[in-house]
Design a protein around this motif. Structure first.
Motif, PDB file in Angstrom:
ATOM      1  N   ARG A  29      42.948  31.793  25.862  1.00 19.27           N
ATOM      2  CA  ARG A  29      43.846  31.593  27.156  1.00 19.27           C
ATOM      3  C   ARG A  29      44.642  32.862  27.800  1.00 19.27           C
ATOM      4  O   ARG A  29      44.688  32.793  28.955  1.00 19.27           O
ATOM      5  CB  ARG A  29      44.823  30.371  26.491  1.00 19.27           C
ATOM      6  CG  ARG A  29      43.944  29.025  26.047  1.00 19.27           C
ATOM      7  CD  ARG A  29      45.118  28.169  25.402  1.00 19.27           C
ATOM      8  NE  ARG A  29      44.170  27.011  24.967  1.00 19.27           N
ATOM      9  CZ  ARG A  29      44.716  26.126  24.326  1.00 19.27           C
ATOM     10  NH1 ARG A  29      45.987  25.580  24.404  1.00 19.27           N
ATOM     11  NH2 ARG A  29      43.688  25.230  23.929  1.00 19.27           N
ATOM     12  N   VAL A  30      44.952  33.727  26.815  1.00 22.66           N
ATOM     13  CA  VAL A  30      45.586  34.901  27.123  1.00 22.66           C
ATOM     14  C   VAL A  30      44.429  35.539  28.104  1.00 22.66           C
ATOM     15  O   VAL A  30      44.717  36.210  29.111  1.00 22.66           O
ATOM     16  CB  VAL A  30      46.053  35.738  26.167  1.00 22.66           C
ATOM     17  CG1 VAL A  30      45.980  37.285  26.686  1.00 22.66           C
ATOM     18  CG2 VAL A  30      47.274  35.140  25.537  1.00 22.66           C
ATOM     19  N   ASP A  31      43.431  35.722  27.532  1.00 23.95           N
ATOM     20  CA  ASP A  31      41.951  36.267  28.418  1.00 23.95           C
ATOM     21  C   ASP A  31      41.933  35.638  29.813  1.00 23.95           C
ATOM     22  O   ASP A  31      41.330  36.291  30.735  1.00 23.95           O
ATOM     23  CB  ASP A  31      40.977  36.484  27.524  1.00 23.95           C
ATOM     24  CG  ASP A  31      41.040  37.364  26.408  1.00 23.95           C
ATOM     25  OD1 ASP A  31      41.747  38.279  26.273  1.00 23.95           O
ATOM     26  OD2 ASP A  31      40.165  37.086  25.334  1.00 23.95           O
ATOM     27  N   ILE A  32      41.724  34.546  29.728  1.00 22.85           N
ATOM     28  CA  ILE A  32      41.537  33.796  30.952  1.00 22.85           C
ATOM     29  C   ILE A  32      42.593  34.009  32.193  1.00 22.85           C
ATOM     30  O   ILE A  32      42.284  34.295  33.182  1.00 22.85           O
ATOM     31  CB  ILE A  32      41.557  32.299  30.786  1.00 22.85           C
ATOM     32  CG1 ILE A  32      40.183  31.887  30.024  1.00 22.85           C
ATOM     33  CG2 ILE A  32      41.820  31.441  32.199  1.00 22.85           C
ATOM     34  CD1 ILE A  32      40.183  30.293  29.472  1.00 22.85           C
ATOM     35  N   ILE A  33      43.600  34.214  31.450  1.00 24.56           N
ATOM     36  CA  ILE A  33      44.914  34.422  32.483  1.00 24.56           C
ATOM     37  C   ILE A  33      44.734  36.058  32.920  1.00 24.56           C
ATOM     38  O   ILE A  33      44.610  36.362  34.049  1.00 24.56           O
ATOM     39  CB  ILE A  33      46.403  34.406  32.022  1.00 24.56           C
ATOM     40  CG1 ILE A  33      46.644  32.985  31.784  1.00 24.56           C
ATOM     41  CG2 ILE A  33      47.426  35.019  32.892  1.00 24.56           C
ATOM     42  CD1 ILE A  33      47.876  32.680  30.691  1.00 24.56           C
ATOM     43  N   LEU A  34      44.470  36.870  32.202  1.00 23.48           N
ATOM     44  CA  LEU A  34      44.323  38.390  32.497  1.00 23.48           C
ATOM     45  C   LEU A  34      43.047  38.722  33.174  1.00 23.48           C
ATOM     46  O   LEU A  34      43.002  39.320  34.115  1.00 23.48           O
ATOM     47  CB  LEU A  34      44.226  39.245  31.232  1.00 23.48           C
ATOM     48  CG  LEU A  34      45.474  39.291  30.355  1.00 23.48           C
ATOM     49  CD1 LEU A  34      45.243  40.043  28.962  1.00 23.48           C
ATOM     50  CD2 LEU A  34      46.471  40.385  31.084  1.00 23.48           C
ATOM     51  N   ASP A  35      42.010  37.927  32.902  1.00 22.14           N
ATOM     52  CA  ASP A  35      40.669  38.058  33.749  1.00 22.14           C
ATOM     53  C   ASP A  35      40.824  37.315  35.184  1.00 22.14           C
ATOM     54  O   ASP A  35      40.078  37.960  35.859  1.00 22.14           O
ATOM     55  CB  ASP A  35      39.616  37.684  32.802  1.00 22.14           C
ATOM     56  CG  ASP A  35      39.322  38.384  31.528  1.00 22.14           C
ATOM     57  OD1 ASP A  35      39.889  39.603  31.578  1.00 22.14           O
ATOM     58  OD2 ASP A  35      38.598  37.661  30.755  1.00 22.14           O
ATOM     59  N   ASN A  36      41.620  36.624  35.319  1.00 24.32           N
ATOM     60  CA  ASN A  36      41.360  35.835  36.833  1.00 24.32           C
ATOM     61  C   ASN A  36      42.873  35.756  37.738  1.00 24.32           C
ATOM     62  O   ASN A  36      42.615  35.495  38.717  1.00 24.32           O
ATOM     63  CB  ASN A  36      41.308  34.302  36.320  1.00 24.32           C
ATOM     64  CG  ASN A  36      39.886  34.081  35.643  1.00 24.32           C
ATOM     65  OD1 ASN A  36      39.084  33.996  36.417  1.00 24.32           O
ATOM     66  ND2 ASN A  36      39.713  33.895  34.374  1.00 24.32           N
ATOM     67  N   LEU A  37      43.856  36.533  36.957  1.00 25.17           N
ATOM     68  CA  LEU A  37      44.878  36.693  38.108  1.00 25.17           C
ATOM     69  C   LEU A  37      44.419  37.761  39.100  1.00 25.17           C
ATOM     70  O   LEU A  37      43.750  38.614  38.762  1.00 25.17           O
ATOM     71  CB  LEU A  37      46.022  37.264  37.131  1.00 25.17           C
ATOM     72  CG  LEU A  37      47.048  36.343  36.324  1.00 25.17           C
ATOM     73  CD1 LEU A  37      48.053  37.147  35.691  1.00 25.17           C
ATOM     74  CD2 LEU A  37      47.683  35.455  37.507  1.00 25.17           C
ATOM     75  N   PRO A  38      44.957  37.601  40.379  1.00 27.59           N
ATOM     76  CA  PRO A  38      44.448  38.492  41.384  1.00 27.59           C
ATOM     77  C   PRO A  38      45.051  39.873  41.064  1.00 27.59           C
ATOM     78  O   PRO A  38      46.251  40.253  40.893  1.00 27.59           O
ATOM     79  CB  PRO A  38      44.986  37.589  42.565  1.00 27.59           C
ATOM     80  CG  PRO A  38      45.987  37.001  42.092  1.00 27.59           C
ATOM     81  CD  PRO A  38      45.784  36.441  40.830  1.00 27.59           C
ATOM     82  N   LYS A  39      44.017  40.655  40.769  1.00 24.65           N
ATOM     83  CA  LYS A  39      44.436  42.256  40.429  1.00 24.65           C
ATOM     84  C   LYS A  39      45.070  42.699  41.458  1.00 24.65           C
ATOM     85  O   LYS A  39      45.792  43.890  41.265  1.00 24.65           O
ATOM     86  CB  LYS A  39      42.967  42.875  40.059  1.00 24.65           C
ATOM     87  CG  LYS A  39      41.992  42.239  39.019  1.00 24.65           C
ATOM     88  CD  LYS A  39      42.588  42.448  37.644  1.00 24.65           C
ATOM     89  CE  LYS A  39      41.739  41.932  36.653  1.00 24.65           C
ATOM     90  NZ  LYS A  39      41.295  40.433  36.649  1.00 24.65           N
ATOM     91  N   GLU A  40      44.921  42.526  42.792  1.00 28.17           N
ATOM     92  CA  GLU A  40      45.700  43.283  43.796  1.00 28.17           C
ATOM     93  C   GLU A  40      47.017  42.971  43.687  1.00 28.17           C
ATOM     94  O   GLU A  40      47.943  43.950  44.277  1.00 28.17           O
ATOM     95  CB  GLU A  40      45.234  43.236  45.234  1.00 28.17           C
ATOM     96  CG  GLU A  40      45.507  41.616  45.480  1.00 28.17           C
ATOM     97  CD  GLU A  40      44.089  40.564  45.123  1.00 28.17           C
ATOM     98  OE1 GLU A  40      44.202  39.724  45.644  1.00 28.17           O
ATOM     99  OE2 GLU A  40      43.500  41.187  44.231  1.00 28.17           O
ATOM    100  N   ILE A  41      47.391  41.988  43.196  1.00 27.20           N
ATOM    101  CA  ILE A  41      48.905  41.682  43.035  1.00 27.20           C
ATOM    102  C   ILE A  41      49.602  42.068  41.602  1.00 27.20           C
ATOM    103  O   ILE A  41      50.607  42.453  41.385  1.00 27.20           O
ATOM    104  CB  ILE A  41      49.129  40.200  43.309  1.00 27.20           C
ATOM    105  CG1 ILE A  41      48.707  39.839  44.764  1.00 27.20           C
ATOM    106  CG2 ILE A  41      50.783  39.865  43.135  1.00 27.20           C
ATOM    107  CD1 ILE A  41      49.498  40.559  45.646  1.00 27.20           C
ATOM    108  N   PHE A  42      48.695  41.504  40.534  1.00 28.77           N
ATOM    109  CA  PHE A  42      49.291  41.726  39.068  1.00 28.77           C
ATOM    110  C   PHE A  42      48.665  42.492  38.270  1.00 28.77           C
ATOM    111  O   PHE A  42      47.403  42.806  38.283  1.00 28.77           O
ATOM    112  CB  PHE A  42      49.029  40.227  38.639  1.00 28.77           C
ATOM    113  CG  PHE A  42      49.644  39.117  39.138  1.00 28.77           C
ATOM    114  CD1 PHE A  42      50.876  38.875  38.893  1.00 28.77           C
ATOM    115  CD2 PHE A  42      49.024  38.195  39.935  1.00 28.77           C
ATOM    116  CE1 PHE A  42      51.783  37.702  39.381  1.00 28.77           C
ATOM    117  CE2 PHE A  42      49.715  37.441  40.726  1.00 28.77           C
ATOM    118  CZ  PHE A  42      51.166  36.980  40.389  1.00 28.77           C
TER     119      PHE A  42
END
Length: 405
Positions: A313-326
């Motif tokens: 679940r941690v990996d899902i959040i890290l891999d899918n949050l918009p990288k230009e913002i987070f």
């Protein structure tokens, strides 16, 4: 009418709860990623439930020893002795109503209007109010984001040197670390812990380590308890049933004071008297958690499943949050993701407004980083089911697109 100390009491983890409750009553599907409550998503294991029921059926429902039943204190002592290769006795263990009450007991015992404590930010939000309520002042130092949220040892050494120079080092009653860390998920390495212990020992500062997430570690990280490193050093370890034993509602915490020097003995006596003042912790729950700790086979199955699920679940959040913002340091423990949000790309002024509008417009509840002493960050709890997390992230992407500059 109210005492001045009331102004220090606030809980940023739940400050948007009233809005969330209103939205839910209006029929909105609110995704809650603000509270680190694993029992909502990983049900309390049956073997713990059965132990609780047995305690009730066997009429173990009266007040118990103020600092805990022997069975639980022995189980906690044996766990730490076996797991971290140190001699802990049941007399070193004090059972509280969660780590929150443990913090209250410690600050009541150690802090007055002339005293200080060293905290590191980002910090768990309850640390500061408990210190201030009892009249203390904080010396707030840093976990360094650019060093994977490790403690800034150079800053600590310089601060202690300055305190010694002006004579105020005597006012420092304790130094508190959290390992693994909430909110960052950092697991401190042994070298860092050794240096912290040396600094505490050289300056006669009581070291408190909140280790309630000690078995929730992943990415091949290795957890080290200060109980195994600090022999001969005045120290306190905090633990409890809520996280590793997945029993938040049972409200049991543990204060462990391994040493028997005169100051440690005085602290133990003070905690005993405070515990006596409130009579006892939940008695059937104590029998249940004694079983939870002692039944290693069942516990190991449950914690392995939890840790594997949390890591995904941690990996899902890290891999899918918009990288230009987070931008986030990858956590190695606990169950949080704590990214920095580049709000310059959005028409939003700060992390508090981000959190409020995200809930109001997209029905996703997270927590502002400024509540942990880290403005410009937000905290996600990686506990809901994977599909729910994916849904939340899609809503966050839509929210960011709608507010893009």
């Amino acid at each position: 009418m109210l005492a001045d100390r009331v102004k220090y009491v606030s809980v940023p983890l739940h400050e948007e709860d009233r809005l969330a409750e209103r939205l839910i009553k209006e029929g909105k599907k609110v995704i809650k990623m603000n509270s680190g409550d694993p029992t909502k998503y990983f049900p309390l294991p049956d073997y713990i439930k059965e132990a609780y029921k047995r305690a009730i059926e066997n009429n173990k429902n009266s007040y118990s020893n103020p600092v805990g039943i022997d069975e639980l204190r022995e189980a906690v002592a044996n766990r730490y002795s076996k797991r971290y290769n140190i001699d802990i006795k049941k007399e070193d263990v004090f059972v509280t109503e969660g780590v929150s009450e443990a913090l209250s007991f410690l600050n009541f015992s150690l802090i007055d209007s002339n005293s200080k404590a060293v905290l590191f930010k980002p910090y768990y939000p309850s640390y500061l109010p408990y210190l201030k309520v009892y009249g203390g002042d904080s010396i707030i130092l840093d976990y360094k984001e650019e060093s994977a949220w490790s403690i800034d040892i150079d800053q600590l050494e310089q601060t202690v040197k300055a305190l010694k120079a002006d004579g105020s080092i005597k006012k420092v009653r304790y130094m508190l670390i959290t390992n693994p860390n909430n909110p960052t998920g950092t697991v401190l390495d042994r070298k860092t812990l050794d240096r912290i212990i040396d600094i505490a020992n050289d300056n006669n500062i009581l070291l408190i380590s909140d280790e309630i997430y000690d078995e929730i570690v992943f990415n091949n990280a290795s957890f080290t308890s200060i109980s195994s490193l600090g022999k001969g050093v005045r120290r306190v370890i905090l633990h409890g049933a809520s996280k590793v034993y997945d029993a938040t509602g049972l409200r049991l915490g543990f204060i462990i004071i391994p040493e028997d020097d005169e100051e440690s003995k005085q602290l133990k006596e003070a905690i005993y008297e405070l515990a006596s003042l409130r009579l006892s912790s939940n008695t059937p729950a104590q029998y249940a958690i004694a079983e939870a700790i002692s039944n290693e086979a069942e516990h190991n199955k449950h914690i392995s499943y939890m840790v594997d699920s949390i890591k995904r679940r941690v990996d899902i959040i890290l891999d899918n949050l918009p990288k230009e913002i987070f931008k986030s340091v990858r956590p190695n423990g606990a169950f949080y993701v704590f990214p920095r949000a580049d709000l310059s790309r959005l028409d939003i002024k700060d992390d508090a407004e981000f959190v409020h509008k995200l809930l109001e417009e997209k029905y996703v509840q997270i927590t502002r980083g400024s509540g942990f002493g880290a403005p410009g960050h937000v905290r996600f709890v990686a506990l809901p089911d994977e599909d729910i997390i994916k849904d939340a992230i899609e809503r966050i992407k839509e929210f960011c697109n709608a507010h893009s500059r």
